[in-house]
Design a protein around this motif. Structure first.
Motif, PDB file in Angstrom:
ATOM      1  N   LEU A 198       0.829  -1.206   0.000  1.00 24.10           N
ATOM      2  CA  LEU A 198       0.000   0.000   0.000  1.00 24.10           C
ATOM      3  C   LEU A 198       0.866   1.259   0.000  1.00 24.10           C
ATOM      4  N   SER A 199       1.945   1.243   0.757  1.00 18.98           N
ATOM      5  CA  SER A 199       2.848   2.396   0.787  1.00 18.98           C
ATOM      6  C   SER A 199       3.482   2.622  -0.581  1.00 18.98           C
ATOM      7  N   ALA A 200       3.874   1.526  -1.231  1.00 17.06           N
ATOM      8  CA  ALA A 200       4.489   1.636  -2.554  1.00 17.06           C
ATOM      9  C   ALA A 200       3.514   2.195  -3.580  1.00 17.06           C
ATOM     10  N   ALA A 211      -2.102  -1.446   8.871  1.00 15.38           N
ATOM     11  CA  ALA A 211      -1.174  -1.861   9.927  1.00 15.38           C
ATOM     12  C   ALA A 211      -1.869  -1.902  11.276  1.00 15.38           C
ATOM     13  N   GLU A 212      -2.662  -0.880  11.569  1.00 18.12           N
ATOM     14  CA  GLU A 212      -3.356  -0.832  12.857  1.00 18.12           C
ATOM     15  C   GLU A 212      -4.349  -1.985  12.999  1.00 18.12           C
ATOM     16  N   THR A 227       6.655   0.841  11.942  1.00 12.39           N
ATOM     17  CA  THR A 227       6.272   0.918  10.535  1.00 12.39           C
ATOM     18  C   THR A 227       5.393   2.137  10.273  1.00 12.39           C
ATOM     19  N   CYS A 228       4.409   2.352  11.128  1.00 14.03           N
ATOM     20  CA  CYS A 228       3.509   3.496  10.957  1.00 14.03           C
ATOM     21  C   CYS A 228       4.256   4.816  11.136  1.00 14.03           C
ATOM     22  N   GLU A 229       5.143   4.849  12.107  1.00  8.84           N
ATOM     23  CA  GLU A 229       5.941   6.053  12.335  1.00  8.84           C
ATOM     24  C   GLU A 229       6.769   6.387  11.099  1.00  8.84           C
ATOM     25  N   GLU A 230       7.380   5.367  10.517  1.00  9.72           N
ATOM     26  CA  GLU A 230       8.209   5.580   9.330  1.00  9.72           C
ATOM     27  C   GLU A 230       7.380   6.125   8.165  1.00  9.72           C
ATOM     28  N   GLU A 248       6.006   4.415  21.591  1.00  9.06           N
ATOM     29  CA  GLU A 248       5.910   2.963  21.390  1.00  9.06           C
ATOM     30  C   GLU A 248       6.960   2.453  20.414  1.00  9.06           C
ATOM     31  N   ALA A 249       7.310   3.258  19.430  1.00 12.46           N
ATOM     32  CA  ALA A 249       8.213   2.802  18.368  1.00 12.46           C
ATOM     33  C   ALA A 249       9.684   2.895  18.736  1.00 12.46           C
ATOM     34  N   ASN A 250      10.011   3.591  19.805  1.00 13.97           N
ATOM     35  CA  ASN A 250      11.425   3.851  20.100  1.00 13.97           C
ATOM     36  C   ASN A 250      11.844   3.382  21.482  1.00 13.97           C
TER      37      ASN A 250
END
Length: 404
Positions: A198-200, A211-212, A227-230, A248-250
């Protein structure tokens, strides 16, 4: 291709290692070093060596106790190192196809499993979209059949990640999404490829929703958050990325590592704002962020946190000792906080030496802080006269010092 005798090959014969993991970990490191040295002058030969090692890893390691995680980490690092060497080698498609056939056989023979991570790289290993599409065609029927079996009847298809990776590399994004929809249950390990697809396609908001929707009891929430953060950061939505996913991501191995990771990724945010948000995310554990506040130079905030909830006395003592001259007021407050938490019974296996260290740090800071020593000693006496779990130790250790 030049005939080459690899030194590592006889060391990785089947069942070459016993149950201890230290020797195979060392042998893996040595093999990688040997292959990388060859890669400097002969990249194709190095790629061949990488494939040989990947073929030999699982059979050689079958009897090793991998419960510590050290061996698994070493193998994963080896895969991460070897794959780029294979990808970089400039070879004809026919030779690359033979390499992939050998690697696929190694994956099928991987019983433990050790090299299953290799499937995640399958699209990259194909190098060209055409070859990736070919392997997508090879894998898709088997995966579709496996996912279509009644629950409990099908086993795990070892080409699952390789199939999804190949379809993604081939640019067959809609087919990839349709295939993932056939999975018997939602699993992030599979659905992350849907997010990539989907991102591509430029559908980033949809990718985040996808993702969620992948979150579940056993899914790694931090990976989904990363992934969402990126995705949001790549879209220039820094504030939204911070608000929704930064904490949450870090997550690091320590609170200080977490703070540093977020501060580095979001330089437009003030350190105190980041710290306050982190503190708010762990109610009742404010003192555990003391080191992060100190590291950021937020000395007043650090003391505020150290007085709100239990803080490791040894951490406070080190801070008091290190800053006795540079930040004497902070050092004095940290030293007194160390004694206070000891007096309240906090700290792991506190000894008399810990009490003396904290008191010594306080006395070092007093002259520079401009506070009368008598006033400080009165504060300490108040601590040890109250009925608290740690008082007997403090009273025994400090009575003589406080009487002077």
């Amino acid at each position: 291709m030049t005939t080459h005798k690899w030194q590592f090959t006889p060391r990785f014969r089947r069942h070459a290692f016993g149950w201890r993991s230290d020797t195979p970990v060392q042998r893996i490191k040595e093999a990688i070093t040997e292959i990388k040295q060859v890669a400097r002058k002969e990249p194709v030969l190095a790629a061949e060596g990488a494939i040989i090692l990947l073929e030999k890893l699982s059979p050689a390691l079958e009897q090793v106790d991998s419960s510590s995680g050290a061996l698994g980490s070493a193998v994963n690092k080896a895969i991460d190192t070897l794959v780029p060497l294979i990808v970089k080698a400039d070879v004809e498609p026919t030779l690359r196809q033979r390499w992939l056939e050998r690697l696929w056989q190694a994956l099928q023979d991987d019983e433990m499993p050790y090299i299953e991570r290799l499937g995640d790289y399958w699209g990259k290993l194909c190098v060209t979209p055409e070859l990736a599409s070919h392997w997508g065609d090879e894998f898709t029927p088997a995966l579709t059949h496996n996912w279509g079996l009644p629950r409990g009847e099908g086993g795990y298809f070892k080409g699952t990640s390789a199939c999804l990776s190949a379809l993604f590399a081939a640019g067959r994004h809609d087919e990839l999404l349709a295939l993932i929809d056939k999975a018997p249950f939602k699993w992030w390990h599979d659905r992350r490829w849907g997010v990539k697809a989907l991102s591509a396609q430029g559908k980033k908001a949809e990718a985040i929703r996808y993702a969620e929707e992948s979150r579940g009891i056993n899914d790694p929430g931090w990976q989904i958050a990363q992934t969402c953060e990126e995705i949001l950061l790549s879209s220039g939505l820094r504030d939204e990325a911070y608000r929704r996913y930064a904490i949450e991501a870090n997550q690091g191995t320590t609170n200080l590592a977490t703070f540093r990771a977020i501060a580095k990724k979001y330089p437009h945010k003030q350190p105190e704002e980041i710290l306050r948000d982190l503190v708010a995310s762990t109610p009742g554990a404010e003192g555990k962020w003391f080191a992060a506040a100190k590291d950021a130079g937020l000395f007043d905030v650090a003391i505020e946190l150290a007085t709100r909830s239990p803080t490791d006395p040894r951490t406070l003592t080190r801070a008091a000792r290190d800053y006795a001259e540079k930040q004497p007021a902070f050092a004095l407050a940290a030293g007194l906080a160390a004694l206070r938490w000891i007096s309240l019974g906090h700290g792991y296996e506190i000894t008399g030496a810990d009490v003396l260290d904290a008191y010594s740090a306080v006395t070092q800071a007093v002259p520079n802080a401009g506070v009368p020593a008598q006033l400080v000693n009165e504060q300490i006496r108040d601590m040890i006269t109250s009925t608290q779990p740690g008082n007997s130790l403090m009273k025994t250790i400090l009575t003589r010092h406080l009487s002077n």
